[in-house]
Design a protein around this motif. Structure first.
Motif, PDB file in Angstrom:
ATOM      1  N   PRO A  84       5.171  -1.984  -6.354  1.00 52.43           N
ATOM      2  CA  PRO A  84       3.983  -1.246  -5.919  1.00 52.43           C
ATOM      3  C   PRO A  84       2.658  -1.865  -6.336  1.00 52.43           C
ATOM      4  CG  PRO A  84       5.620   0.266  -6.785  1.00 52.43           C
ATOM      5  CD  PRO A  84       6.087  -1.121  -7.111  1.00 52.43           C
ATOM      6  N   LEU A  85       2.678  -2.784  -7.287  1.00 55.23           N
ATOM      7  CA  LEU A  85       1.437  -3.427  -7.727  1.00 55.23           C
ATOM      8  C   LEU A  85       0.899  -4.416  -6.704  1.00 55.23           C
ATOM      9  CD1 LEU A  85       2.446  -4.201 -11.432  1.00 55.23           C
ATOM     10  CD2 LEU A  85       1.262  -2.172 -10.568  1.00 55.23           C
ATOM     11  N   GLY A  86       1.717  -4.750  -5.712  1.00 51.69           N
ATOM     12  CA  GLY A  86       1.294  -5.740  -4.728  1.00 51.69           C
ATOM     13  C   GLY A  86       1.023  -7.074  -5.391  1.00 51.69           C
ATOM     14  N   GLU A  87      -0.126  -7.627  -5.129  1.00 48.71           N
ATOM     15  CA  GLU A  87      -0.488  -8.913  -5.727  1.00 48.71           C
ATOM     16  C   GLU A  87      -1.601  -8.757  -6.750  1.00 48.71           C
ATOM     17  OE1 GLU A  87      -1.290 -11.371  -2.330  1.00 48.71           O
ATOM     18  OE2 GLU A  87       0.847 -11.704  -1.941  1.00 48.71           O
ATOM     19  N   ASP A  88      -1.764  -7.542  -7.256  1.00 49.14           N
ATOM     20  CA  ASP A  88      -2.844  -7.236  -8.194  1.00 49.14           C
ATOM     21  C   ASP A  88      -2.264  -6.730  -9.512  1.00 49.14           C
ATOM     22  OD1 ASP A  88      -5.137  -6.512  -9.515  1.00 49.14           O
ATOM     23  OD2 ASP A  88      -5.761  -4.974  -8.075  1.00 49.14           O
ATOM     24  N   VAL A  89      -2.055  -7.637 -10.467  1.00 50.44           N
ATOM     25  CA  VAL A  89      -1.444  -7.223 -11.732  1.00 50.44           C
ATOM     26  C   VAL A  89      -2.377  -6.346 -12.558  1.00 50.44           C
ATOM     27  CG1 VAL A  89       0.092  -9.227 -11.849  1.00 50.44           C
ATOM     28  CG2 VAL A  89      -2.154  -9.330 -12.958  1.00 50.44           C
ATOM     29  N   THR A  90      -3.670  -6.312 -12.222  1.00 49.47           N
ATOM     30  CA  THR A  90      -4.580  -5.455 -12.979  1.00 49.47           C
ATOM     31  C   THR A  90      -4.278  -3.974 -12.743  1.00 49.47           C
ATOM     32  OG1 THR A  90      -6.307  -5.377 -11.263  1.00 49.47           O
ATOM     33  CG2 THR A  90      -6.395  -7.199 -12.843  1.00 49.47           C
ATOM     34  N   LEU A  91      -3.503  -3.668 -11.695  1.00 45.23           N
ATOM     35  CA  LEU A  91      -3.090  -2.279 -11.469  1.00 45.23           C
ATOM     36  C   LEU A  91      -2.172  -1.766 -12.585  1.00 45.23           C
ATOM     37  CD1 LEU A  91      -2.446  -2.256  -7.618  1.00 45.23           C
ATOM     38  CD2 LEU A  91      -4.184  -0.921  -8.850  1.00 45.23           C
ATOM     39  N   LEU A  92      -1.608  -2.691 -13.350  1.00 46.09           N
ATOM     40  CA  LEU A  92      -0.808  -2.259 -14.494  1.00 46.09           C
ATOM     41  C   LEU A  92      -1.624  -1.391 -15.444  1.00 46.09           C
ATOM     42  CD1 LEU A  92       1.281  -5.434 -15.433  1.00 46.09           C
ATOM     43  CD2 LEU A  92       2.217  -3.162 -14.903  1.00 46.09           C
ATOM     44  N   ALA A  93      -2.932  -1.682 -15.555  1.00 45.08           N
ATOM     45  CA  ALA A  93      -3.782  -0.902 -16.458  1.00 45.08           C
ATOM     46  C   ALA A  93      -3.857   0.553 -16.016  1.00 45.08           C
ATOM     47  CB  ALA A  93      -5.185  -1.513 -16.517  1.00 45.08           C
ATOM     48  N   GLU A  94      -3.863   0.785 -14.708  1.00 43.58           N
ATOM     49  CA  GLU A  94      -3.876   2.159 -14.201  1.00 43.58           C
ATOM     50  C   GLU A  94      -2.610   2.900 -14.629  1.00 43.58           C
ATOM     51  OE1 GLU A  94      -3.122   4.422  -9.978  1.00 43.58           O
ATOM     52  OE2 GLU A  94      -4.380   2.614  -9.921  1.00 43.58           O
ATOM     53  N   PHE A  95      -1.457   2.245 -14.484  1.00 39.85           N
ATOM     54  CA  PHE A  95      -0.207   2.910 -14.853  1.00 39.85           C
ATOM     55  C   PHE A  95      -0.066   3.051 -16.365  1.00 39.85           C
ATOM     56  CE2 PHE A  95       0.635   1.890 -10.459  1.00 39.85           C
ATOM     57  CZ  PHE A  95       1.266   3.051 -10.021  1.00 39.85           C
ATOM     58  N   HIS A  96      -0.629   2.110 -17.103  1.00 46.51           N
ATOM     59  CA  HIS A  96      -0.666   2.257 -18.560  1.00 46.51           C
ATOM     60  C   HIS A  96      -1.484   3.491 -18.926  1.00 46.51           C
ATOM     61  CE1 HIS A  96      -2.224   1.427 -22.687  1.00 46.51           C
ATOM     62  NE2 HIS A  96      -0.992   1.012 -22.876  1.00 46.51           N
ATOM     63  N   GLN A  97      -2.611   3.673 -18.262  1.00 46.69           N
ATOM     64  CA  GLN A  97      -3.443   4.840 -18.509  1.00 46.69           C
ATOM     65  C   GLN A  97      -2.702   6.125 -18.167  1.00 46.69           C
ATOM     66  OE1 GLN A  97      -6.405   4.982 -19.951  1.00 46.69           O
ATOM     67  NE2 GLN A  97      -6.560   7.216 -19.727  1.00 46.69           N
ATOM     68  N   LYS A  98      -1.823   6.060 -17.162  1.00 48.00           N
ATOM     69  CA  LYS A  98      -1.027   7.212 -16.767  1.00 48.00           C
ATOM     70  C   LYS A  98       0.146   7.467 -17.721  1.00 48.00           C
ATOM     71  CE  LYS A  98      -1.905   6.836 -11.750  1.00 48.00           C
ATOM     72  NZ  LYS A  98      -2.357   8.214 -11.452  1.00 48.00           N
ATOM     73  N   GLY A  99       0.337   6.581 -18.684  1.00 47.74           N
ATOM     74  CA  GLY A  99       1.371   6.803 -19.684  1.00 47.74           C
ATOM     75  C   GLY A  99       2.588   5.914 -19.590  1.00 47.74           C
ATOM     76  N   VAL A 100       2.624   4.977 -18.656  1.00 46.91           N
ATOM     77  CA  VAL A 100       3.774   4.075 -18.531  1.00 46.91           C
ATOM     78  C   VAL A 100       3.829   3.153 -19.748  1.00 46.91           C
ATOM     79  CG1 VAL A 100       4.748   2.152 -17.217  1.00 46.91           C
ATOM     80  CG2 VAL A 100       3.887   4.185 -16.023  1.00 46.91           C
ATOM     81  N   ALA A 117       0.829  -1.208   0.000  1.00 41.76           N
ATOM     82  CA  ALA A 117       0.000   0.000   0.000  1.00 41.76           C
ATOM     83  C   ALA A 117       0.863   1.257   0.000  1.00 41.76           C
ATOM     84  CB  ALA A 117      -0.933  -0.008   1.205  1.00 41.76           C
ATOM     85  N   ASP A 118       1.897   1.265   0.830  1.00 40.66           N
ATOM     86  CA  ASP A 118       2.791   2.422   0.880  1.00 40.66           C
ATOM     87  C   ASP A 118       3.501   2.626  -0.458  1.00 40.66           C
ATOM     88  OD1 ASP A 118       2.062   2.782   3.509  1.00 40.66           O
ATOM     89  OD2 ASP A 118       3.921   1.960   4.348  1.00 40.66           O
ATOM     90  N   ALA A 119       3.941   1.520  -1.055  1.00 44.51           N
ATOM     91  CA  ALA A 119       4.658   1.602  -2.329  1.00 44.51           C
ATOM     92  C   ALA A 119       3.735   2.087  -3.446  1.00 44.51           C
ATOM     93  CB  ALA A 119       5.245   0.243  -2.687  1.00 44.51           C
ATOM     94  N   LEU A 120       2.490   1.630  -3.438  1.00 46.01           N
ATOM     95  CA  LEU A 120       1.541   2.057  -4.469  1.00 46.01           C
ATOM     96  C   LEU A 120       1.276   3.557  -4.357  1.00 46.01           C
ATOM     97  CD1 LEU A 120      -0.375   1.378  -6.787  1.00 46.01           C
ATOM     98  CD2 LEU A 120      -2.127   0.783  -5.084  1.00 46.01           C
ATOM     99  N   ALA A 121       1.108   4.038  -3.141  1.00 45.71           N
ATOM    100  CA  ALA A 121       0.885   5.475  -2.948  1.00 45.71           C
ATOM    101  C   ALA A 121       2.088   6.272  -3.443  1.00 45.71           C
ATOM    102  CB  ALA A 121       0.612   5.766  -1.474  1.00 45.71           C
ATOM    103  N   PHE A 122       3.281   5.771  -3.150  1.00 45.10           N
ATOM    104  CA  PHE A 122       4.496   6.461  -3.594  1.00 45.10           C
ATOM    105  C   PHE A 122       4.582   6.477  -5.116  1.00 45.10           C
ATOM    106  CE2 PHE A 122       8.855   6.555  -5.036  1.00 45.10           C
ATOM    107  CZ  PHE A 122       9.397   7.606  -4.306  1.00 45.10           C
TER     108      PHE A 122
END
Length: 392
Positions: free
Chosen positions: A150-166, A97-102
């Protein structure tokens, strides 16, 4: 009529002379005529510093930063991948959680900084974006993620960072995490974890370039085998130059090339890192430089430069670097080599201390017999080819 004839002759002579002068005008240096990209820029850690501006020129004597907008122009670095780096923490819910926020905050900081200096630099997500920005005379800012922790155990968070331009991401950093074994960590998974294999599939689905720098040999092998699309090493050196697990061996470079990938040559681990206790303490401060006051930043720089005189971080120089670059090209081929020196993340050597030295690399490649077209492939063409090959 006589006066008119003389005037016309003089005009013609003048035009001829001007034309000859124009024809003899010196051509711009080769490096400045190329599109030049670097795949791993750690400079975002400086973006939150008090009293510091990305638009100002900084010098190595009084500031540790190796890259800013004026020096990008000095070295004709047209842009590259600005890194969302997250330090490895505990593999538990709070750590994640801390890493994702960062990571979210660092991504937003990159966006805000690029927007603030939008007259000079623009955000890029596609190959076409890079071409458009370059034609407009602007610098190019892609985003990447170093360490998917920072994704923890949820690889679907990659979509959020893709949307952010990663558009590029690596599974792991210097310690083994939930996705993969690190080159410098424990061999917990014998390569990728089950979650790491899901990460590969999601990266391919989204069209984010897989970055194998920092991955163990076994993890590299599995990333290469599992990915449907070419992968990259954004900042790695050759193991034949220095036998260190963080570096890539020549057999794996050939395997990478055979599958269409590219290795971006770094300036790090060409020798063992001279991480003395004194340097380690300063590194800890450096990674949190955004929390320091201007006076504390200046003191950190002073101590760092003093330590450089007696305990340099690396025992290598520009000549050794170019020997490694030329060997990597010999092994991998001009279609599979690129550059990622690890600026502002520990990179830089005597003779290639910051990005203003980049034209020297081009000069050496030219003197070694490589064509202009091949040199530009290595500076940007291969990176853009790998990015374009993703089918997400």
């Amino acid at each position: 009529m006589k006066h008119l004839a003389i005037l016309l002759a003089a005009t013609a002579l003048s035009a001829c002379s001007t034309g000859e002068q124009a024809a003899k005008a010196p051509e711009a240096p080769l490096h400045s005529r190329m599109l030049v990209l670097d795949t791993h820029l750690d400079t975002p850690l400086h973006f939150e510093r008090q009293g510091w501006s990305f638009a100002d020129r900084h010098g190595l004597i009084d500031d540790m930063v190796q890259l800013d907008i004026p020096r990008m122009k000095d070295g004709n670095l047209d842009g590259g991948f600005f890194v969302i780096y997250t330090e490895q923490g505990a593999l538990d819910a709070k750590g994640y959680a801390d890493a994702l926020a960062f990571a979210r905050a660092r991504s937003d900081l990159i966006d805000a900084t690029i927007t603030k200096h939008g007259d000079a630099i623009g955000a890029a997500r596609t190959v076409a974006d890079a071409r458009t920005l370059s034609k407009a005379g602007k610098l190019i800012a892609y985003k990447s993620m170093e360490n998917s922790y920072p994704l923890g155990e949820d690889v679907t968070l990659l979509a959020e960072f893709h949307q952010k331009g990663v558009r590029m991401a690596g599974p792991v950093h210097s310690k083994t995490n939930q996705f993969a074994d690190s080159a410098t960590g424990e061999a917990r998974w014998k390569g990728l974890s089950p979650l790491g294999k899901q990460w590969v599939a999601e990266m391919n689905r989204l069209g984010i370039v897989i970055d194998a720098s920092h991955a163990s040999d076994a993890a590299f092998d599995q990333l290469l085998a599992l990915s449907k699309y070419p992968i990259i090493l954004s900042h790695s050196s050759l193991r034949s130059a220095n036998d260190h697990p963080r570096n890539l061996d020549e057999g794996r470079l050939k395997a990478l090339a055979a599958k269409g990938g590219a290795m971006c040559i770094s300036t790090i681990f060409m020798s063992d890192m001279n991480m003395t206790p004194a340097r380690g303490e300063l590194f800890g401060q450096y990674e949190r430089i955004g929390t320091l006051s201007p006076a504390q930043q200046a003191e950190l720089n002073r101590k760092w430069r003093e330590l450089d005189k007696t305990e340099p971080l690396w025992a290598a120089d520009f000549e050794q670097y170019m020997a490694m670059v030329l060997r990597a090209i010999e092994v991998g081929g001009v279609d599979h080599i690129c550059f990622g020196a690890d600026w502002d993340g520990g990179g830089g050597l005597a003779g290639i201390e910051d990005i203003s030295a980049l034209p020297k690399v081009t000069e050496r490649l030219k003197s070694a017999g490589y064509s202009d077209a091949d040199i530009e492939k290595m500076w940007s063409g291969n990176i853009l080819r790998v990015l374009a090959a993703q089918r997400g």
